[in-house]
Design an enzyme around this catalytic site. Structure first.
Site, PDB file in Angstrom:
ATOM      1  N   PRO A  91       0.822  -1.221   0.000  1.00 51.60           N
ATOM      2  CG  PRO A  91      -0.127  -1.123   2.131  1.00 51.60           C
ATOM      3  CD  PRO A  91       0.607  -2.039   1.195  1.00 51.60           C
ATOM      4  CD  GLU A 116       0.879  -5.394  11.205  1.00 52.18           C
ATOM      5  OE1 GLU A 116       1.178  -4.226  10.941  1.00 52.18           O
ATOM      6  OE2 GLU A 116      -0.288  -5.789  11.332  1.00 52.18           O
ATOM      7  NE  ARG A 130      -8.865  -5.472 -19.838  1.00 53.64           N
ATOM      8  CZ  ARG A 130      -9.257  -4.494 -20.658  1.00 53.64           C
ATOM      9  NH1 ARG A 130      -8.490  -3.439 -20.827  1.00 53.64           N
ATOM     10  NH2 ARG A 130     -10.403  -4.571 -21.296  1.00 53.64           N
ATOM     11  CG  ASP A 154     -10.901  -0.305 -22.317  1.00 53.74           C
ATOM     12  OD1 ASP A 154     -12.121  -0.528 -22.282  1.00 53.74           O
ATOM     13  OD2 ASP A 154     -10.049  -1.128 -22.680  1.00 53.74           O
TER      14      ASP A 154
END
Ligand code: SAH
Length: 259
Positions: A95, A122, A160, A175
């Site tokens: 993150p 963690e 993709r 897209d």
């Protein structure tokens, strides 16, 4: 050319190749069958040379949770890299990494080989991150239980984009976040003069990334709601103009940060 993914994880079963595995269906499965991608998941535990094959330990300084140890990840990375002569771009899913976006996915789709490291608990001991110096990538500002779902998201977004991954039905996809259209609804190249005029008229730079326009399919009228007339006109120039206009309006309304 085949893009090779290696995933280092303690849950290799999440990376199955056959349905109903996440990448065993739809476009990724077709891309694998077409030979444009291959992936191999490796269990970090196989390199945990200690009494209980442990890949984690309690955090120094105290506190809850467990931290993934340096040695199994270090050994796994080197053993797996040696399985193929192609150099691997090392990626740690975290993150705290750079947010994944379409441009990053396009960049990664040009690499010959990507080695993905999925953390758990963690997180990972900072020293092995420093020593491996991977690219650190996040899939968004929220915390997952492990890097596996993040790795699957990254893989799908990259796969993709590989030439040959999309079949006829979806090869004309325009897209969100992608480059501006270069083909018309029939797959014919867009007249560059027409595109340039439209971009100029709408004040869009050629390298702008917009949200997609709205899409419609049969029936023409559903519950009293009609399909926009221009889409039935068969006039490709008018359709292109309408789609660009819609894409721009949506982007202004929903994601002005893209402009
Ligand atoms: N304590 C860490 C989070 C650990 S979450 C922190 O606060 O930064 C456990 C693992 O899940 C991480 O090691 C990472 O591999 C994965 N992960 C969690 N959220 C993620 C996200 N948004 N993007 C990518 N990977 C993520």
């Amino acid at each position: 050319m085949t893009l090779r993914f290696d995933i280092l994880t303690t849950f290799p079963e999440m990376f199955g190749q056959e349905a109903p595995a996440a990448l065993g269906l739809s476009i990724p499965a077709r891309a694998r069958t077409a030979g444009v991608v291959e992936w191999h998941a490796h269990n970090i535990r196989d390199w945990a040379h200690n009494k209980h094959d442990r890949t984690d330990d309690r955090p120094f300084g105290g506190g809850p949770g467990m931290v993934m140890s340096c040695q199994p990840i270090w050994d796994a990375v080197h053993a797996v890299e040696a399985l193929d002569s192609r150099p691997a771009t090392r990626i740690l899913l975290t993150p705290q990494g750079a947010p994944l976006n379409q441009r990053t996915a396009e960049d990664l789709a040009r690499a010959p080989r990507l080695l993905l490291i999925a953390g758990h608990y963690e997180g990972v001991d900072e020293r092995v991150i420093e020593a491996l110096s991977p690219r650190e990538i996040s899939i968004g500002d929220y915390v997952l239980s492990g890097g596996e779902l993040a790795a699957l998201v990254l893989m799908d977004a990259v796969i993709r984009l590989l030439p040959g991954a999309l079949g006829d039905d979806d090869s004309a996809l325009q897209d969100s976040f992608g480059p501006l259209p270069t083909t018309d609804p029939n797959g014919e190249p867009v007249d560059p003069g027409l595109l340039a005029r439209l971009l100029d008229e709408f004040g869009i730079a050629p390298d702008t990334r917009l949200l997609d326009c709205p899409h419609f399919t049969r029936p023409r009228v559903w519950e009293g709601r009609e399909v926009p007339e221009v889409l039935l006109s068969g006039d490709h120039g008018a359709v292109l103009r309408w789609r660009l206009e819609q894409a721009l309006a949506r982007t202004k309304a929903r994601r002005p940060d893209l402009l």
